[in-house]
Design a protein around this motif. Structure first.
Motif, PDB file in Angstrom:
ATOM      1  N   UNK A 485       0.832  -1.202   0.000  1.00  0.00           N
ATOM      2  CA  UNK A 485       0.000   0.000   0.000  1.00  0.00           C
ATOM      3  C   UNK A 485       0.869   1.255   0.000  1.00  0.00           C
ATOM      4  N   UNK A 486       1.945   1.245   0.758  1.00  0.00           N
ATOM      5  CA  UNK A 486       2.844   2.396   0.758  1.00  0.00           C
ATOM      6  C   UNK A 486       3.492   2.558  -0.618  1.00  0.00           C
ATOM      7  N   UNK A 487       3.896   1.437  -1.201  1.00  0.00           N
ATOM      8  CA  UNK A 487       4.486   1.485  -2.536  1.00  0.00           C
ATOM      9  C   UNK A 487       3.493   2.067  -3.535  1.00  0.00           C
ATOM     10  N   UNK A 488       2.251   1.630  -3.459  1.00  0.00           N
ATOM     11  CA  UNK A 488       1.242   2.138  -4.382  1.00  0.00           C
ATOM     12  C   UNK A 488       1.022   3.636  -4.199  1.00  0.00           C
ATOM     13  N   UNK A 517       2.173  -3.184  -8.406  1.00  0.00           N
ATOM     14  CA  UNK A 517       1.789  -3.102  -6.988  1.00  0.00           C
ATOM     15  C   UNK A 517       0.295  -3.360  -6.817  1.00  0.00           C
ATOM     16  N   UNK A 518      -0.521  -2.848  -7.750  1.00  0.00           N
ATOM     17  CA  UNK A 518      -1.966  -3.067  -7.669  1.00  0.00           C
ATOM     18  C   UNK A 518      -2.321  -4.530  -7.911  1.00  0.00           C
ATOM     19  N   UNK A 519      -1.576  -5.174  -8.794  1.00  0.00           N
ATOM     20  CA  UNK A 519      -1.797  -6.599  -9.039  1.00  0.00           C
ATOM     21  C   UNK A 519      -1.497  -7.409  -7.781  1.00  0.00           C
ATOM     22  N   UNK A 520      -0.376  -7.119  -7.155  1.00  0.00           N
ATOM     23  CA  UNK A 520       0.001  -7.853  -5.942  1.00  0.00           C
ATOM     24  C   UNK A 520      -0.974  -7.569  -4.801  1.00  0.00           C
ATOM     25  N   UNK A 521      -1.556  -6.367  -4.777  1.00  0.00           N
ATOM     26  CA  UNK A 521      -2.554  -6.038  -3.760  1.00  0.00           C
ATOM     27  C   UNK A 521      -3.896  -6.722  -4.022  1.00  0.00           C
ATOM     28  N   UNK A 652      -1.057 -31.705   9.695  1.00  0.00           N
ATOM     29  CA  UNK A 652      -2.045 -32.770   9.869  1.00  0.00           C
ATOM     30  C   UNK A 652      -3.344 -32.199  10.437  1.00  0.00           C
ATOM     31  N   UNK A 653      -3.225 -31.246  11.352  1.00  0.00           N
ATOM     32  CA  UNK A 653      -4.391 -30.575  11.926  1.00  0.00           C
ATOM     33  C   UNK A 653      -4.247 -29.073  11.647  1.00  0.00           C
ATOM     34  N   UNK A 654      -4.845 -28.614  10.547  1.00  0.00           N
ATOM     35  CA  UNK A 654      -4.588 -27.239  10.103  1.00  0.00           C
ATOM     36  C   UNK A 654      -5.495 -26.184  10.721  1.00  0.00           C
ATOM     37  N   UNK A 655      -6.410 -26.556  11.587  1.00  0.00           N
ATOM     38  CA  UNK A 655      -7.450 -25.619  12.006  1.00  0.00           C
ATOM     39  C   UNK A 655      -6.886 -24.325  12.584  1.00  0.00           C
ATOM     40  N   UNK A 656      -5.915 -24.448  13.499  1.00  0.00           N
ATOM     41  CA  UNK A 656      -5.367 -23.244  14.138  1.00  0.00           C
ATOM     42  C   UNK A 656      -4.721 -22.329  13.109  1.00  0.00           C
ATOM     43  N   UNK A 657      -4.048 -22.910  12.145  1.00  0.00           N
ATOM     44  CA  UNK A 657      -3.407 -22.097  11.102  1.00  0.00           C
ATOM     45  C   UNK A 657      -4.462 -21.417  10.223  1.00  0.00           C
ATOM     46  N   UNK A 658      -5.512 -22.115   9.860  1.00  0.00           N
ATOM     47  CA  UNK A 658      -6.563 -21.520   9.034  1.00  0.00           C
ATOM     48  C   UNK A 658      -7.233 -20.346   9.761  1.00  0.00           C
ATOM     49  N   UNK A 659      -7.411 -20.480  11.055  1.00  0.00           N
ATOM     50  CA  UNK A 659      -8.045 -19.394  11.799  1.00  0.00           C
ATOM     51  C   UNK A 659      -7.265 -18.093  11.661  1.00  0.00           C
ATOM     52  N   UNK A 660      -5.949 -18.188  11.611  1.00  0.00           N
ATOM     53  CA  UNK A 660      -5.122 -16.994  11.464  1.00  0.00           C
ATOM     54  C   UNK A 660      -4.934 -16.612   9.990  1.00  0.00           C
ATOM     55  N   UNK A 661      -5.030 -17.584   9.105  1.00  0.00           N
ATOM     56  CA  UNK A 661      -4.825 -17.309   7.677  1.00  0.00           C
ATOM     57  C   UNK A 661      -5.937 -16.441   7.103  1.00  0.00           C
ATOM     58  N   UNK A 662      -7.171 -16.608   7.582  1.00  0.00           N
ATOM     59  CA  UNK A 662      -8.303 -15.906   6.964  1.00  0.00           C
ATOM     60  C   UNK A 662      -8.395 -14.452   7.423  1.00  0.00           C
ATOM     61  N   UNK A 663      -7.551 -14.028   8.356  1.00  0.00           N
ATOM     62  CA  UNK A 663      -7.544 -12.627   8.799  1.00  0.00           C
ATOM     63  C   UNK A 663      -6.494 -11.889   7.981  1.00  0.00           C
ATOM     64  N   UNK A 664      -6.908 -11.415   6.816  1.00  0.00           N
ATOM     65  CA  UNK A 664      -5.960 -10.804   5.866  1.00  0.00           C
ATOM     66  C   UNK A 664      -6.648  -9.630   5.180  1.00  0.00           C
ATOM     67  N   UNK A 665      -6.983  -8.552   5.911  1.00  0.00           N
ATOM     68  CA  UNK A 665      -7.816  -7.485   5.346  1.00  0.00           C
ATOM     69  C   UNK A 665      -7.129  -6.653   4.267  1.00  0.00           C
ATOM     70  N   UNK A 666      -5.806  -6.594   4.258  1.00  0.00           N
ATOM     71  CA  UNK A 666      -5.109  -5.737   3.298  1.00  0.00           C
ATOM     72  C   UNK A 666      -5.103  -6.305   1.887  1.00  0.00           C
ATOM     73  N   UNK A 667      -5.153  -7.620   1.754  1.00  0.00           N
ATOM     74  CA  UNK A 667      -5.072  -8.261   0.446  1.00  0.00           C
ATOM     75  C   UNK A 667      -6.278  -9.178   0.255  1.00  0.00           C
ATOM     76  N   UNK A 668      -7.389  -8.666  -0.269  1.00  0.00           N
ATOM     77  CA  UNK A 668      -8.621  -9.451  -0.352  1.00  0.00           C
ATOM     78  C   UNK A 668      -8.483 -10.725  -1.182  1.00  0.00           C
ATOM     79  N   UNK A 669      -7.653 -10.712  -2.229  1.00  0.00           N
ATOM     80  CA  UNK A 669      -7.513 -11.924  -3.040  1.00  0.00           C
ATOM     81  C   UNK A 669      -6.829 -13.022  -2.233  1.00  0.00           C
TER      82      UNK A 669
END
Length: 796
Positions: A485-488, A517-521, A652-669
């Motif tokens: 975002x700063x780069x953009x 930069x917009x593509x990566x965002x 093997x048990x990805x649940x905890x990682x997924x919970x943190x992975x879906x919190x990504x507001x800066x990059x919607x894609x």
């Protein structure tokens, strides 16, 4: 239609913007109607105001387009376009390629291979063939009735269907015709020469002066009255009006000049040198020179500086090349040839630049300046490895060339080149650290590389290391460290500044990186619009590298939409890899990602490489450590979220990682990708309610991005989770072309057509035309309704 006329003149082909001034002369009183930067650029180019700085030559072309559009309907006829000066041809070609709905026609007429420049520029062309024998005989019967059969047949054969030849050759002496066949231009020139030789001496002298200068200068130089031209006018060789004198045909001009002995030509040039301004004076003295002449060479060098100040790089190069031929000493001749080569490269004439620099090397040896220029030419020809090798081989005595070699290798992600430079460095300082950091970032430990780059660029936002500098500025560092975002924001400010200053030539590079930069965002709509503009301007200005960059980004964005990409280069390769990934061709995607892993910005695609490896059953090929290193060093929340997505794929048990992975507001894609994978895992774990929640969110984000294969996948998963996903809702903005999208976005801010045209380097009429087409697509009829659609929010 109103008609403007211009013509290329061989003797004026070294004067920048001479042909443009001839064509635009009737419109120059209206320059104040142009946007201020355009008006100032055109005034400076045409010598209507003093300039201390060099204008952007493409801005001059835009000013030409705008001025012509303001006076439509308009027909512009440019005769003998193969002889117009390079600066004029570039301005007119820039305008011609952008003509759309302005009501302006630009028609160029050329002879021989002169049309190649215009055809190569993408203009439609029409090759005129000769008349057939029956038509040729009709022309002869009309203009020269009663010819003996053998003479008539000889003329038809010599003319080759050329109407001018059919009219002129019957007036030639029959002995000349019988002497044997000649190329048609030579035969016609010979016919005109016979008629000129029969004229009085004063008429021939004034015609000789008129062949290389305008009528006032010719009269002043010869001291003859205009009446001396009357015999030539009666012969139909010239036309004299209050505006000046014009030869009936360029071959008449050539005959008047080339038919005179050298002594007479030299005398006329010396006389004209006393009658014209400084720059033309130098060329006349050069034409009269019979050997080395340092004062004349120095005058030509001054003329080159003046031409360069007007953005006449090709003309400046020609002046320096001529000066070199008049230079007695080898070192000075090599210096002038080197300067001529650099200006030839600036004008896009890389082959000519290579020939000139080779001459300079032969005369004066290999200097750092000449090595740098040779490398620039190789790079421009698409050979970056040859470029850095040239610099590297010449670098033992000049570490500044090592900086250049590193810069070339860095620009194309050549780690072998960077390592070779680092091994040659005799010092251990900031430059060595920057190179080491870049190598690590591309092909080693990206986190360690990023830390090195940060430490050695923290003291200044645009630190320069070495004479020319390996630049790692604030914007570059933001892109390398994930601060997208700063780069953009930095790139938006830069491009806005270039627009307002009319720096068209610099804009494609800035726009291409902005689109990156917009593509990566994940701002896919805005990225497509930005990349399309970068591509259009880069093509108009002959900047092939930036055009390739922008074209690759458009290919990548097309792949996200599910379209087959085209083109070459890093981004086109990533486009094919992403399409493979989106369509489930995981093995092919993995191979492609691995091949591009060490290229610039390759680290951003490490998570895609991880996913392709895991989903193809090859988790050992997942470069998770590379991403973890970079994500930790970047300190970006989104990078950590994506790290958790990668870890979830491997756990093997990805649940905890997924919970943190879906919190990504800066990059919607990226958030959508994580939610899709989480939804798949939840569905397979028979937790369908939770799966549907994740999949619905992913589908919405994919549809906003226009990522069709990913949206289709999410829709399929939703159905498998027991929910019938609605068909995609219609996207109004998707109806618009990229140019319409840009124009609509600016119109929604309240900008006028003229203001939009100035920003996008279009004529106001083209802007109006695109708005007229865009309004029905959006279901509105005016700007007020456009503002109510809240399009600015939708386009961010």
């Amino acid at each position: 239609m109103r008609v403007l006329r211009g013509s290329g003149i061989e003797s004026a082909s070294e004067l920048p913007f001479a042909a443009l001034q001839m064509l635009l002369r009737p419109l120059l009183d209206d320059l104040d109607t142009l946007p201020k930067p355009q008006a100032e650029a055109l005034r400076g180019a045409l010598g209507l105001t003093a300039r201390t700085t060099e204008p952007d030559r493409f801005l001059i072309g835009l000013a030409t387009l705008t001025l012509l559009a303001e006076h439509s309907p308009l027909l512009c006829l440019v005769d003998d376009a193969h002889w117009i000066d390079h600066a004029s041809s570039q301005a007119l070609l820039f305008a011609a390629r952008r003509l759309d709905v302005e009501g302006v026609v630009l028609l160029f007429a050329t002879r021989g291979s002169g049309g190649d420049v215009f055809a190569a520029a993408g203009l439609p062309d029409l090759m005129l063939a000769g008349l057939d024998r029956e038509s040729a005989l009709q022309v002869l019967a009309e203009h020269a009735p009663g010819l003996p059969g053998h003479v008539r047949d000889r003329i038809v054969a010599e003319a080759g269907g050329n109407p001018l030849a059919l009219i002129e050759l019957p007036g030639m002496d029959t002995d000349s015709l019988a002497a044997g066949p000649l190329p048609l231009p030579h035969r016609l020139q010979e016919a005109y020469q016979e008629r000129i030789t029969a004229l009085p001496s004063d008429t021939r002298t004034l015609l000789l002066a008129l062949a290389v200068e305008d009528l006032p200068a010719a009269l002043q130089a010869t001291g003859l009255p205009v009446d001396a031209l009357a015999p030539a006018e009666r012969e139909g060789l010239i036309t004299v009006t209050g505006a000046g004198a014009a030869f009936r045909h360029p071959l008449v001009r050539a005959a008047a000049y080339q038919g005179a002995p050298f002594a007479e030509r030299a005398a006329i040039h010396r006389a004209l040198a006393r009658a014209v301004g400084d720059d033309r004076r130098a060329w006349h003295l050069a034409a009269a020179a019979t050997g080395p002449d340092e004062p004349v060479a120095a005058a030509l060098e001054h003329a080159a500086r003046q031409a360069r100040r007007l953005s006449g790089h090709a003309e400046a190069s020609a002046a320096l090349e001529r000066a070199a031929r008049l230079t007695a000493t080898a070192p000075d001749r090599a210096r002038r040839l080197t300067a001529a080569a650099e200006l030839a490269a600036d004008s896009g004439r890389l082959d000519r630049a290579r020939a000139l620099i080779d001459q300079a090397v032969h005369l004066g040896g290999t200097s750092a300046e000449r090595v740098r220029l040779r490398a620039r030419i190789e790079f421009g020809h698409g050979s970056p490895e040859a470029a850095w090798r040239l610099l590297l081989d010449a670098a033992p005595d000049n570490e500044d060339l090592l900086v250049e070699a590193a810069r070339v290798a860095w620009s194309v992600g050549d780690t072998a080149g960077l390592r070779a430079v680092k091994e040659r460095l005799a010092r251990d300082d900031g430059l060595a650290a920057l190179i080491a950091g870049t190598i690590e970032l591309l092909s080693g430990d990206p986190g360690a590389g990023l830390d090195l780059l940060r430490r050695h660029t923290a003291d200044a936002p645009e630190r320069r290391v070495g004479a020319d500098g390996l630049r790692i500025g604030a914007t570059s560092l933001a892109l390398l460290s994930g601060d997208l975002r700063d780069a953009r924001e930095n790139l938006l400010r830069l491009s806005d500044g270039l627009r307002s200053g009319g720096a068209i030539g610099l804009l494609p590079g800035a726009l291409a990186v902005l689109a990156e930069s917009e593509t990566l965002l994940g701002l896919t709509r805005q990225a497509a619009s930005t990349a399309a503009e970068a591509l259009r301007i880069a093509q108009d200005t002959g900047q092939h590298r930036h055009a390739s960059h922008a074209g690759g980004l458009l290919a990548f964005l097309a792949a996200l939409r599910g379209e087959e990409p085209s083109g070459e280069g890093d981004w086109a390769g990533r486009a094919r890899a992403m399409l493979d990934l989106g369509r489930g061709r995981f093995e092919a995607a993995l191979d492609r990602f691995e091949a591009l892993a060490c290229r610039p910005q390759g680290v951003y695609f490490t998570p895609d490489q991880v996913e392709a490896a895991v989903r193809s059953g090859r988790p050992e090929r997942a470069p998770i450590a590379r991403w973890e290193s970079w994500a930790e060093a970047s300190g970006r929340q989104w990078a950590q979220a994506v790290r958790h997505r990668c870890l979830a794929l491997l756990a093997d048990d990805p649940e905890e990682h997924f919970e943190q992975a879906v919190v990504c507001p800066d990059l919607p894609f990226q958030e959508a990708r994580s939610r899709l994978l989480n939804g798949e895992w939840l569905r397979r774990s028979r937790r369908k309610n939770e799966a549907r929640r994740q999949l619905r969110a992913a589908l919405e984000l994919f549809e906003q991005a226009g990522a069709v294969p990913w949206a289709d996948h999410a829709r399929t998963e939703l159905r498998a989770a027991g929910e019938s996903a609605a068909s995609p809702s219609e996207d109004l903005l998707a109806r618009l072309t990229s140019q319409e999208l840009q124009i609509v976005r600016l119109a929604a801010t309240g900008a006028t057509n003229k203001e939009i045209g100035a920003q996008l380097f279009l004529s106001p009429k083209t802007v109006g035309h695109h708005l007229y087409r865009a309004f029905p697509k959006l279901g509105v009829s005016n700007r007020t309704e456009l503002a109510r659609l809240n399009l600015l929010t939708q386009m961010m």
